[in-house]
Design a protein around this motif. Structure first.
Motif, PDB file in Angstrom:
ATOM      1  N   THR A 295      32.311   1.886  40.930  1.00  0.00           N
ATOM      2  CA  THR A 295      32.977   2.287  39.690  1.00  0.00           C
ATOM      3  C   THR A 295      33.019   1.134  38.699  1.00  0.00           C
ATOM      4  N   ILE A 296      33.327  -0.074  39.190  1.00  0.00           N
ATOM      5  CA  ILE A 296      33.395  -1.257  38.324  1.00  0.00           C
ATOM      6  C   ILE A 296      32.044  -1.519  37.667  1.00  0.00           C
ATOM      7  N   VAL A 297      30.980  -1.495  38.480  1.00  0.00           N
ATOM      8  CA  VAL A 297      29.640  -1.775  37.945  1.00  0.00           C
ATOM      9  C   VAL A 297      29.225  -0.706  36.942  1.00  0.00           C
ATOM     10  N   ILE A 298      29.496   0.546  37.257  1.00  0.00           N
ATOM     11  CA  ILE A 298      29.124   1.637  36.345  1.00  0.00           C
ATOM     12  C   ILE A 298      29.840   1.488  35.005  1.00  0.00           C
ATOM     13  N   GLN A 299      31.132   1.172  35.051  1.00  0.00           N
ATOM     14  CA  GLN A 299      31.883   1.015  33.811  1.00  0.00           C
ATOM     15  C   GLN A 299      31.391  -0.180  33.001  1.00  0.00           C
ATOM     16  N   ILE A 300      31.021  -1.265  33.695  1.00  0.00           N
ATOM     17  CA  ILE A 300      30.499  -2.440  32.981  1.00  0.00           C
ATOM     18  C   ILE A 300      29.187  -2.085  32.287  1.00  0.00           C
ATOM     19  N   VAL A 301      28.293  -1.445  33.031  1.00  0.00           N
ATOM     20  CA  VAL A 301      26.979  -1.102  32.473  1.00  0.00           C
ATOM     21  C   VAL A 301      27.130  -0.096  31.337  1.00  0.00           C
ATOM     22  N   THR A 302      28.078   0.828  31.472  1.00  0.00           N
ATOM     23  CA  THR A 302      28.270   1.856  30.440  1.00  0.00           C
ATOM     24  C   THR A 302      28.846   1.266  29.155  1.00  0.00           C
ATOM     25  N   LYS A 303      29.877   0.430  29.297  1.00  0.00           N
ATOM     26  CA  LYS A 303      30.556  -0.108  28.116  1.00  0.00           C
ATOM     27  C   LYS A 303      29.822  -1.299  27.512  1.00  0.00           C
ATOM     28  N   HIS A 304      29.219  -2.113  28.363  1.00  0.00           N
ATOM     29  CA  HIS A 304      28.578  -3.342  27.875  1.00  0.00           C
ATOM     30  C   HIS A 304      27.184  -3.474  28.483  1.00  0.00           C
ATOM     31  N   PRO A 305      26.215  -2.736  27.996  1.00  0.00           N
ATOM     32  CA  PRO A 305      24.853  -2.835  28.532  1.00  0.00           C
ATOM     33  C   PRO A 305      24.330  -4.277  28.422  1.00  0.00           C
ATOM     34  N   GLY A 306      23.715  -4.737  29.469  1.00  0.00           N
ATOM     35  CA  GLY A 306      23.164  -6.091  29.467  1.00  0.00           C
ATOM     36  C   GLY A 306      24.149  -7.168  29.853  1.00  0.00           C
ATOM     37  N   LEU A 307      25.432  -6.808  30.074  1.00  0.00           N
ATOM     38  CA  LEU A 307      26.452  -7.818  30.396  1.00  0.00           C
ATOM     39  C   LEU A 307      26.400  -8.247  31.861  1.00  0.00           C
ATOM     40  N   LEU A 308      25.839  -7.399  32.721  1.00  0.00           N
ATOM     41  CA  LEU A 308      25.873  -7.671  34.155  1.00  0.00           C
ATOM     42  C   LEU A 308      25.191  -8.991  34.499  1.00  0.00           C
ATOM     43  N   GLY A 309      24.053  -9.255  33.891  1.00  0.00           N
ATOM     44  CA  GLY A 309      23.348 -10.511  34.153  1.00  0.00           C
ATOM     45  C   GLY A 309      24.171 -11.718  33.732  1.00  0.00           C
ATOM     46  N   LEU A 310      24.857 -11.608  32.594  1.00  0.00           N
ATOM     47  CA  LEU A 310      25.698 -12.705  32.123  1.00  0.00           C
ATOM     48  C   LEU A 310      26.868 -12.941  33.079  1.00  0.00           C
ATOM     49  N   LEU A 311      27.429 -11.870  33.602  1.00  0.00           N
ATOM     50  CA  LEU A 311      28.538 -12.001  34.550  1.00  0.00           C
ATOM     51  C   LEU A 311      28.079 -12.693  35.835  1.00  0.00           C
ATOM     52  N   LEU A 312      26.860 -12.382  36.274  1.00  0.00           N
ATOM     53  CA  LEU A 312      26.309 -13.062  37.452  1.00  0.00           C
ATOM     54  C   LEU A 312      26.143 -14.550  37.174  1.00  0.00           C
ATOM     55  N   LEU A 313      25.699 -14.896  35.980  1.00  0.00           N
ATOM     56  CA  LEU A 313      25.549 -16.305  35.605  1.00  0.00           C
ATOM     57  C   LEU A 313      26.897 -17.008  35.592  1.00  0.00           C
ATOM     58  N   ILE A 314      27.908 -16.367  35.023  1.00  0.00           N
ATOM     59  CA  ILE A 314      29.259 -16.947  35.009  1.00  0.00           C
ATOM     60  C   ILE A 314      29.742 -17.183  36.442  1.00  0.00           C
ATOM     61  N   SER A 315      29.471 -16.235  37.322  1.00  0.00           N
ATOM     62  CA  SER A 315      29.901 -16.359  38.724  1.00  0.00           C
ATOM     63  C   SER A 315      29.254 -17.568  39.386  1.00  0.00           C
ATOM     64  N   VAL A 316      27.951 -17.716  39.188  1.00  0.00           N
ATOM     65  CA  VAL A 316      27.230 -18.846  39.798  1.00  0.00           C
ATOM     66  C   VAL A 316      27.733 -20.171  39.234  1.00  0.00           C
ATOM     67  N   VAL A 317      27.935 -20.241  37.915  1.00  0.00           N
ATOM     68  CA  VAL A 317      28.433 -21.469  37.287  1.00  0.00           C
ATOM     69  C   VAL A 317      29.838 -21.780  37.786  1.00  0.00           C
ATOM     70  N   LEU A 318      30.692 -20.770  37.866  1.00  0.00           N
ATOM     71  CA  LEU A 318      32.058 -20.970  38.341  1.00  0.00           C
ATOM     72  C   LEU A 318      32.061 -21.521  39.765  1.00  0.00           C
ATOM     73  N   TYR A 319      31.245 -20.928  40.623  1.00  0.00           N
ATOM     74  CA  TYR A 319      31.183 -21.423  42.010  1.00  0.00           C
ATOM     75  C   TYR A 319      30.638 -22.844  42.051  1.00  0.00           C
ATOM     76  N   GLY A 320      29.591 -23.115  41.278  1.00  0.00           N
ATOM     77  CA  GLY A 320      28.989 -24.454  41.290  1.00  0.00           C
ATOM     78  C   GLY A 320      29.951 -25.531  40.813  1.00  0.00           C
ATOM     79  N   LEU A 321      30.674 -25.267  39.709  1.00  0.00           N
ATOM     80  CA  LEU A 321      31.639 -26.242  39.195  1.00  0.00           C
ATOM     81  C   LEU A 321      32.773 -26.470  40.188  1.00  0.00           C
ATOM     82  N   LYS A 322      33.283 -25.394  40.741  1.00  0.00           N
ATOM     83  CA  LYS A 322      34.362 -25.514  41.719  1.00  0.00           C
ATOM     84  C   LYS A 322      33.897 -26.282  42.954  1.00  0.00           C
TER      85      LYS A 322
END
Length: 667
Positions: A295-322
């Protein structure tokens, strides 16, 4: 009813994940939970599921933290107070501020306060999940002890930092002085409330023990009430309910230590119940994430097309910095208690082991809807980022921690399974030495031997093939007796019919067994002119009933089945020995099942009725032999204390199982 069924399905998913993880441990258990949640989400009733995050915190997170804190070592908490302050308070705050600021600079659309909240969510570590990947290695005992204590307190720090970040985000203002003051007030106040209520319950429980009112139901019910009551009271005074729960758990843990052997039955029940509760609640958290993810992924893709890749990048950067900050902090700002020749390796292990887990996921679900704030990111996106960080951190830990903690070949002990087998074999050989009570000794040996095959899968066709071999051997032996004139035609015919039923009762077909039960019960009722005797025979398994049935048939004709059975039994045992030698000399689970069936038949038909007192004494002899086995191994330096404790626990559970089911061993 719908709600009950709803959670029943989730619980089934938790159970399935635990079972699958035992066979495929290379994948972390939390990831299996998430996968099961994804599978469950296919069901229509779980589509678009939304739950109350406050109830989630109260009913799931609170008992988890309470159990974790009462299981912690007070000794190491005292010795590691400096490290606890460093990792659980200072590192949490520094991570939240520095990594949060970095995220805001790298991704400006992410508000600073929201970036702080996101970092606060992923700072709590899940030491329990990571420890499951590690191999027992004395070289890393100190780092894992530090990680365990850190995990306990940084959960609470993460919650406080999370609350402050959300407050700054919702109000739009942030005062460092006010934040620090509120942090200290919530932190210290929560600890004091938890300690106070913890000691009150400690005093109440001591009174119950002194008054001999410490039944497991009363004591455990009180203990389960404590975390919810403590959390509620602390939150009512705007203090940290989480820290109050942690403090109360530490007080309760101190009480458990002081009880030692007092109220031992209650302590055993308590530990088992909490183990089940913790695993069920932990699994529930991750299964709910798996259910929510589609449901979360569907809502993200529906409301903000193309945002999923950016969210994955934020996740990787957040983990790397931490990860980078944690690595440097562990290297230079953590005291290892003892000197280490692999300081950087310790630091890498602590950095990798700082995986996010249950508490981070719990905090993620507590993220509020962002309301009318015009942002290109919403609550679903934030939960998705946290979920990806959790999966990355657990995957990295699952890959690296086992390799880092792998022991060298020279220091590897025999596996616990081999020690257990040797211990059981020692007990069996000791009991076999009792030649004065063959029937009772056979009962004990058969009971012990089952443990050697309990984790093996029995192949029905192979077992049936061995039964057919044994049956054919016995028929040949009895035919030989008949040919030599050792038994009459009637005895031969009756015994042949007896063998027909013997091989028939091996079949587990329910309908066939029901017919046998009816036949034996009617015959017995007529024989004794007693309805109760027939009823008792009906509720006796056909395998046993059939043996009694034919003993009475022979007696009714003035004949004795026992000498014939003796010849048949000896022929079967010799044939099974030859079969074992021809197939590698090992007793398979199928061979063991056949041997045990014939030995039990022979005992019932040819040996004296077993004396319960002698059986009890022989079980005590067996358990004593097992104790002596691992005591000798420890004295000789062949076994570590940790392995000995596992074997001792095995014996204790066996003793308890026997005491609770002693009547079932004599039939």
């Amino acid at each position: 009813m719908t709600t009950t069924f709803f959670f029943l399905i989730i619980l089934i998913g938790v159970i399935a994940a635990v079972i699958v993880n035992r066979h495929f441990p290379i994948i972390p258990l939390p990831l299996w939970f998430i996968l099961m949640g994804l599978i469950v989400s296919i069901l229509p009733m779980y589509h678009n599921y939304i739950f109350d995050p406050n109830l989630f915190l109260f009913f799931i997170v609170t008992p988890l933290l309470y159990n974790e804190s009462q299981s912690a070592s007070r000794y190491w908490i005292g010795r590691g107070a400096i490290n606890i302050a460093s990792l659980s308070v200072a590192l949490v705050l520094v991570t939240v501020v520095l990594v949060g600021a970095a995220l805001h600079l790298l991704f400006p659309f992410l508000p600073f306060a929201l970036a702080l909240a996101l970092c606060a969510v992923v700072t709590p570590t899940d030491a329990s999940a990571v420890s499951a990947f590690a191999q027992p290695n004395p070289d890393f005992q100190i780092p894992f002890t530090i990680l365990q204590n850190e995990s306990l307190f940084n959960d609470a720090s993460g919650f406080v930092a999370f609350d402050l970040s959300l407050l700054a985000f919702t109000t739009g203002t942030f005062s460092a002085n006010a934040a620090v003051g509120k942090f200290i007030f919530e932190f210290i106040g929560g600890l004091l409330v938890g300690v106070l209520i913890g000691f009150l319950f400690h005093y109440l429980r001591r009174l119950l023990i002194l008054g001999d009112d410490d039944s497991p139901f009363v004591m455990l019910s009180l203990e389960l009430i404590v975390p919810f009551l403590v959390y509620f009271i602390a939150e009512q005074y705007e203090l940290s309910g989480i820290l109050a729960v942690v403090a109360a758990g530490l007080v309760q843990g101190r009480e458990n230590d002081s009880l030692q052997l007092i109220s031992s039955r209650m302590q055993l029940v308590r530990s088992n119940v909490w183990e089940i509760v913790e695993e069920a609640l932990t699994g529930l958290v991750f299964v709910l994430l798996g259910i929510s993810l589609p449901t979360i992924v569907i809502q993200i893709v529906t409301k903000h097309p193309g945002l999923l890749g950016l969210l994955l990048l934020i996740s990787v950067v957040l983990y790397g910095l931490k990860f980078g900050l944690r690595l440097l902090w562990s290297r230079y700002l953590v005291w290892m208690h003892v000197s280490s020749n692999h300081r950087w390796q310790d630091s890498w292990l602590m950095a990798v082991s700082g995986a996010s887990g249950t508490i981070s996921l719990s905090l993620a679900f507590l993220l509020p809807a962002l309301g009318n704030k015009q942002l290109p990111i919403d609550r679903n996106a934030l939960i998705f980022i946290v979920a990806v960080v959790i999966m990355i951190s657990l995957t990295v830990a699952a890959i690296i921690v086992p390799k880092m903690t792998k022991v060298t070949k020279s220091s590897v002990e025999k596996p616990i399974s081999q020690w257990t087998r040797e211990m059981i074999m020692t007990a069996m050989n000791t009991v076999r030495g009792d030649k004065d009570h063959p029937a009772e000794a056979q009962i004990v040996v058969d009971a012990l031997s089952q443990q050697l095959h309990q984790n093996k899968i029995s192949h029905r066709r192979e077992r049936r093939r061995i039964f057919d071999l044994a049956d054919a051997t016995e028929r040949t032996a009895i035919a030989g007796m008949h040919d030599r004139g050792e038994i009459t035609d009637d005895e031969f015919n009756y015994y042949t019919e007896f063998l027909d039923l013997c091989i028939s009762t091996v079949d587990t077909n329910p309908w066939h067994n029901l017919m046998l039960r009816i036949r034996f019960s009617i015959h017995t009722g007529r024989l004794y002119q007693d309805v109760q005797s027939g009823q008792d025979m009906f509720f006796t398994t056909p395998l046993i009933a059939e043996q009694f049935y034919w003993q009475r048939q022979f007696q009714a004709h003035g004949e004795d089945i026992r000498p014939i059975e003796e010849v048949g039994f000896n022929a079967v045992i010799d044939a099974l020995k030859d079969y074992r030698h021809a197939h590698g000399g090992k007793t398979t689970i199928e061979l063991h099942a056949v041997q045990r069936t014939y030995r039990e038949r022979h005992r019932r038909m040819n040996m004296p009725v077993p004396d319960p007192k002698v059986v009890y004494q022989l079980f005590l002899t067996a358990f004593h032999a097992e104790y002596e086995f691992f005591q000798t191994a420890i004295s000789a330096g062949k076994m570590s204390v940790g392995l000995a404790e596992e074997l001792q626990q095995h014996i204790i559970f066996d003793e308890m199982a026997y005491l609770q089911n002693n009547n079932s061993f004599i039939s």
